[in-house]
Scaffold this motif. Structure first.
Motif, PDB file in Angstrom:
ATOM      1  N   THR A 216       0.868  -1.193   0.000  1.00 19.85           N
ATOM      2  CA  THR A 216       0.000   0.000   0.000  1.00 19.85           C
ATOM      3  C   THR A 216       0.898   1.234   0.000  1.00 19.85           C
ATOM      4  OG1 THR A 216      -0.145  -0.194   2.418  1.00 19.85           O
ATOM      5  CG2 THR A 216      -1.954  -1.117   1.122  1.00 19.85           C
ATOM      6  N   PRO A 217       1.413   1.618  -1.166  1.00 19.70           N
ATOM      7  CA  PRO A 217       2.430   2.682  -1.240  1.00 19.70           C
ATOM      8  C   PRO A 217       1.996   4.025  -0.667  1.00 19.70           C
ATOM      9  CG  PRO A 217       2.267   1.488  -3.330  1.00 19.70           C
ATOM     10  CD  PRO A 217       1.116   1.037  -2.493  1.00 19.70           C
ATOM     11  N   LEU A 229      -5.513  -3.762   1.417  1.00 21.23           N
ATOM     12  CA  LEU A 229      -5.183  -4.372   0.135  1.00 21.23           C
ATOM     13  C   LEU A 229      -6.015  -5.632  -0.011  1.00 21.23           C
ATOM     14  CD1 LEU A 229      -3.189  -4.513  -2.380  1.00 21.23           C
ATOM     15  CD2 LEU A 229      -2.070  -6.301  -1.053  1.00 21.23           C
ATOM     16  N   LEU A 230      -6.843  -5.677  -1.061  1.00 24.80           N
ATOM     17  CA  LEU A 230      -7.681  -6.837  -1.346  1.00 24.80           C
ATOM     18  C   LEU A 230      -7.268  -7.408  -2.688  1.00 24.80           C
ATOM     19  CD1 LEU A 230     -11.134  -5.225  -0.429  1.00 24.80           C
ATOM     20  CD2 LEU A 230      -9.514  -6.339   1.107  1.00 24.80           C
ATOM     21  N   ALA A 231      -6.859  -8.663  -2.702  1.00 16.63           N
ATOM     22  CA  ALA A 231      -6.459  -9.315  -3.945  1.00 16.63           C
ATOM     23  C   ALA A 231      -7.310 -10.566  -4.129  1.00 16.63           C
ATOM     24  CB  ALA A 231      -4.981  -9.690  -3.914  1.00 16.63           C
ATOM     25  N   THR A 250       3.649  -1.463  -8.173  1.00 19.94           N
ATOM     26  CA  THR A 250       2.900  -1.184  -9.407  1.00 19.94           C
ATOM     27  C   THR A 250       1.726  -2.146  -9.599  1.00 19.94           C
ATOM     28  OG1 THR A 250       4.400  -2.610 -10.688  1.00 19.94           O
ATOM     29  CG2 THR A 250       4.953  -0.267 -10.533  1.00 19.94           C
ATOM     30  N   HIS A 251       1.368  -2.877  -8.568  1.00 13.21           N
ATOM     31  CA  HIS A 251       0.316  -3.884  -8.658  1.00 13.21           C
ATOM     32  C   HIS A 251      -1.094  -3.293  -8.590  1.00 13.21           C
ATOM     33  CE1 HIS A 251       1.297  -3.019  -4.508  1.00 13.21           C
ATOM     34  NE2 HIS A 251       0.064  -3.363  -4.172  1.00 13.21           N
ATOM     35  N   LEU A 252      -1.212  -2.029  -8.233  1.00 16.22           N
ATOM     36  CA  LEU A 252      -2.528  -1.456  -7.957  1.00 16.22           C
ATOM     37  C   LEU A 252      -3.414  -1.351  -9.193  1.00 16.22           C
ATOM     38  CD1 LEU A 252      -1.559   1.359  -5.419  1.00 16.22           C
ATOM     39  CD2 LEU A 252      -2.170  -1.027  -4.984  1.00 16.22           C
ATOM     40  N   VAL A 257      -6.670  -6.670  -8.067  1.00 13.77           N
ATOM     41  CA  VAL A 257      -6.211  -5.953  -6.877  1.00 13.77           C
ATOM     42  C   VAL A 257      -6.989  -4.653  -6.703  1.00 13.77           C
ATOM     43  CG1 VAL A 257      -4.241  -4.803  -5.787  1.00 13.77           C
ATOM     44  CG2 VAL A 257      -3.897  -6.926  -7.081  1.00 13.77           C
ATOM     45  N   ARG A 258      -7.359  -4.371  -5.474  1.00 14.38           N
ATOM     46  CA  ARG A 258      -7.939  -3.069  -5.162  1.00 14.38           C
ATOM     47  C   ARG A 258      -7.520  -2.652  -3.764  1.00 14.38           C
ATOM     48  NH1 ARG A 258     -13.644  -4.067  -2.805  1.00 14.38           N
ATOM     49  NH2 ARG A 258     -13.785  -6.343  -2.739  1.00 14.38           N
TER      50      ARG A 258
END
Length: 304
Positions: A216-217, A229-231, A250-252, A257-258
């Motif tokens: 969570t940047p 963070l929900l994946a 950079t996964h957001l 992912v949300r």
């Protein structure tokens, strides 16, 4: 009586914590800091030591170790204050992972960390509280996770002589291809319920965990909120492809992912939920996980 209590984990960082004790003592004395120092002898010992230190009147409690040691010190301090700010936390990073300390501005250089303690500049941050099955209760300073990241933590404990990525990478690969099991979960976030099959659900007080993974940047330690963070469930190959994106933050933008911000989160599942708290496995068979934020609950020293 000195106003500073140092709680040192000699086993932190595969023994690194024990080797730096003489340098810590020498540096703090040179800086004019009056202190008492005690070493931990077993898991959970730092909770008791920090609790006693607050009750004895020490103003600054210094955690020397990694995230696990800091978590124990925070728990001892929070228990002494019944959830209210008491004393001031300081950190000297010495563990395999030092996410909480580093992300709050603590220098990894020992001399600079000691100078920050001597200077005494403080900030006030949030703390989280997690309750498992209505029985097991624990404060957390950085992150609580269930699912993939908790299983990775479980696997890292099997690598006794490795640190950093040499430890995390094989643990991640083993989790992806051998041990990962996806639960069915009822997730309630600030009163809004939904059902999902999560790869992982992580409540973050800060931006990073596992020393490398920027989950969570944009998370802040002092905003009175948890960054969630929900994946969702993905294939093993997609999990593998997500790994470098989690490392870079950079996964957001990935479809599975949300993120969102919340004050109170509850997970319920008939499947066993593996839960880590600040990088330590708290329980491996919970069915109800209740997580909430305690705004501005801890004072700590920072070099910012």
């Amino acid at each position: 009586m000195p106003d500073t209590k140092i709680i040192l984990n000699p086993h932190a960082g595969k023994g690194y914590g024990g080797t730096i004790r003489p340098e810590i003592e020498r540096t703090l004395r040179h800086l004019g800091v009056s202190f008492d120092l005690v070493e931990t002898t077993h898991t959970g010992h730092a909770i008791d030591l920090a609790h006693e230190a607050v009750l004895q009147g020490y103003e600054t409690i210094v955690a020397v170790g990694g995230d696990g040691t800091t978590n124990e010190v925070v728990n001892g301090m929070m228990l002494a204050g019944s959830g209210n700010p008491v004393g001031t936390l300081a950190c000297i990073p010495a563990g395999s992972g030092n996410d909480f300390a580093v992300m709050n501005g603590t220098a990894t250089n020992l001399d600079l960390a000691c100078r920050a303690i001597a200077a005494g500049q403080t900030q006030v941050i949030d703390v989280g509280l997690v309750t498992l099955d209505g029985e097991i209760e624990r404060y957390f300073d950085n992150a609580v996770g269930t699912g993939f990241d908790a299983l990775v933590v479980l696997e890292t404990r099997k690598f006794k002589h490795l640190r950093g990525m040499a430890m995390y990478l094989p643990a991640v690969l083993k989790t992806i291809f051998l041990t990962m099991r996806i639960p069915t979960v009822e997730l309630t976030i600030d009163g809004r319920a939904e059902h999902m099959r999560p790869l992982m659900v992580v409540a973050c007080n800060g931006p990073r965990e596992g020393s490398t993974f920027h989950l969570t940047p944009d998370a802040l330690y002092d905003d009175g909120l948890l960054d969630m963070l929900l994946a969702n469930e993905v294939s093993k190959l997609e999990m593998l492809a997500l790994l470098p994106r989690f490392m870079k933050g950079t996964h957001l933008t990935h479809r599975a992912v949300r993120t969102l911000r919340a004050r109170h989160v509850t997970l319920r599942s008939e499947d066993p939920l593996y839960v880590h708290v600040d990088g330590e496995i708290l329980n491996d068979h919970s069915h109800t996980v209740d997580i909430r934020v305690l705004p501005h609950a801890l004072r700590m020293i920072s070099s910012f």
